[in-house]
Design a protein around this motif. Structure first.
Motif, short mmCIF file in Angstrom:
data_model
loop_
_atom_site.label_atom_id
_atom_site.label_comp_id
_atom_site.label_asym_id
_atom_site.label_seq_id
_atom_site.Cartn_x
_atom_site.Cartn_y
_atom_site.Cartn_z
N VAL A 159 0.82 -1.09 0.18
CA VAL A 159 -0.02 -0.03 0.27
C VAL A 159 0.88 1.24 0.11
CG1 VAL A 159 -1.58 1.25 1.41
CG2 VAL A 159 -2.12 -0.98 1.02
N GLN A 160 1.88 1.43 0.95
CA GLN A 160 2.77 2.41 0.86
C GLN A 160 3.63 2.66 -0.21
OE1 GLN A 160 5.15 1.04 4.39
NE2 GLN A 160 3.61 2.24 5.81
N GLU A 161 3.89 1.68 -1.02
CA GLU A 161 4.67 1.66 -2.28
C GLU A 161 3.60 2.30 -3.46
OE1 GLU A 161 5.91 -2.33 -2.93
OE2 GLU A 161 7.64 -2.11 -1.90
N VAL A 162 2.38 1.78 -3.34
CA VAL A 162 1.46 2.09 -4.50
C VAL A 162 1.16 3.68 -4.26
CG1 VAL A 162 -0.78 1.86 -5.35
CG2 VAL A 162 0.51 0.01 -5.00
N VAL A 163 0.99 4.18 -2.93
CA VAL A 163 0.75 5.50 -2.67
C VAL A 163 1.85 6.39 -3.09
CG1 VAL A 163 0.30 6.94 -0.89
CG2 VAL A 163 -0.82 4.85 -0.76
N ALA A 164 2.98 5.89 -2.98
CA ALA A 164 4.21 6.77 -3.35
C ALA A 164 4.23 6.96 -4.72
CB ALA A 164 5.35 6.05 -2.84
N GLU A 165 3.93 5.86 -5.67
CA GLU A 165 3.98 5.81 -6.90
C GLU A 165 2.83 6.53 -7.63
OE1 GLU A 165 3.41 1.48 -8.02
OE2 GLU A 165 5.35 0.77 -7.26
N MET A 178 -6.60 2.36 -5.09
CA MET A 178 -7.24 1.23 -4.98
C MET A 178 -7.25 0.54 -6.34
SD MET A 178 -8.70 0.36 -2.16
CE MET A 178 -9.75 -1.15 -2.59
N LYS A 179 -7.27 1.07 -7.53
CA LYS A 179 -7.13 0.46 -8.75
C LYS A 179 -5.70 -0.23 -8.97
CE LYS A 179 -8.01 1.25 -13.84
NZ LYS A 179 -8.42 2.50 -14.75
N ALA A 180 -4.98 0.74 -8.89
CA ALA A 180 -3.47 0.19 -8.80
C ALA A 180 -3.20 -0.95 -7.94
CB ALA A 180 -2.38 1.56 -8.84
N LEU A 181 -3.85 -0.84 -6.82
CA LEU A 181 -3.02 -1.86 -5.65
C LEU A 181 -3.98 -3.22 -6.09
CD1 LEU A 181 -1.76 -2.08 -2.92
CD2 LEU A 181 -3.93 -1.65 -2.00
N LEU A 197 -6.76 -0.28 4.76
CA LEU A 197 -5.21 0.13 4.86
C LEU A 197 -4.96 1.31 3.96
CD1 LEU A 197 -3.51 -3.50 4.98
CD2 LEU A 197 -3.59 -1.60 6.88
N VAL A 198 -5.58 1.41 2.85
CA VAL A 198 -5.33 2.47 2.13
C VAL A 198 -5.97 3.92 2.58
CG1 VAL A 198 -6.17 3.64 -0.30
CG2 VAL A 198 -5.46 1.17 -0.05
#
Length: 204
Positions: A159-165, A178-181, A197-198
């Protein structure tokens, strides 16, 4: 395959109601009926079988044939119900000009597994050990088709990685995250846990 009222050699249920006790036939939007004084759910699949775009769906059909030959009634019942739910999803996608994919099938399995888990908790609270055992058996069959589940710690890291990306910094961007995750964790985590978590990560 035989005519409109015939039976598919794979699913043994084409255009034929699959009837199961209401205790294990969870709400998938199908009408309830009565048979022998007991409530049942009737699941009617498509009147024809289409070629599988999903390898997982094809595997499930193969396992259904194996269970039928082995006369493993409990496993056969669980897989037939799963197959009927997949057929319903296929119909929904076909109306949109799409074919069912492994991702779609995993979504169906996760939904049914969640329903089983919820029912197990309810039956335990009600002291219905007989129904608990039945639901646990069906849950075990469903889980056998899911990939290894991510731990909360592993999921939090992703989640942390996707938020950063994505560069998301607001709950308003939750849908984007959410879509990317979900593309990275399909079938590997409970959707509610992912959502929680998101939301927590974006509220920091």
């Amino acid at each position: 395959m035989t005519g409109a009222w015939g039976t598919c050699m794979l699913c043994n249920a084409i255009n034929t109601p699959i009837q199961m006790q209401a205790s294990s036939a969870h709400n998938l939007g199908f009408p309830a009926a009565m048979q022998g004084g007991h409530p049942v759910r009737q699941l009617r699949t498509s009147i024809y079988c289409s070629a599988d775009a999903s390898q997982l769906s094809a595997r499930i059909k193969g396992d259904m044939k194996t269970a039928l030959k082995a006369r493993d009634i409990a496993r056969l019942e669980a897989i037939r119900f799963l197959n009927a739910a997949i057929k319903q999803r296929e119909i929904e996608l076909r109306e949109k000009g799409q074919q069912v994919s492994d991702t779609d099938v995993l979504g169906v399995i996760q939904k049914l597994a969640k329903q089983r888990t919820d029912s197990i908790e309810q039956y335990k609270a009600g002291g219905r050990d007989d129904l608990v055992n039945k639901e646990q058996q069906e849950l075990h069959v469903l889980q056998s088709y899911l990939p290894a589940q991510l731990s909360r710690e592993e999921l939090t890291k992703i989640v942390q990685e996707v938020v950063a990306e994505t560069g998301a910094n607001s709950v308003k961007q939750m849908g984007q995250v959410m879509k990317a995750l979900m593309a990275k964790t399909v079938g590997q985590a409970d959707n509610k846990m992912v959502s929680d978590l998101v939301k927590a990560a974006l509220q920091q």
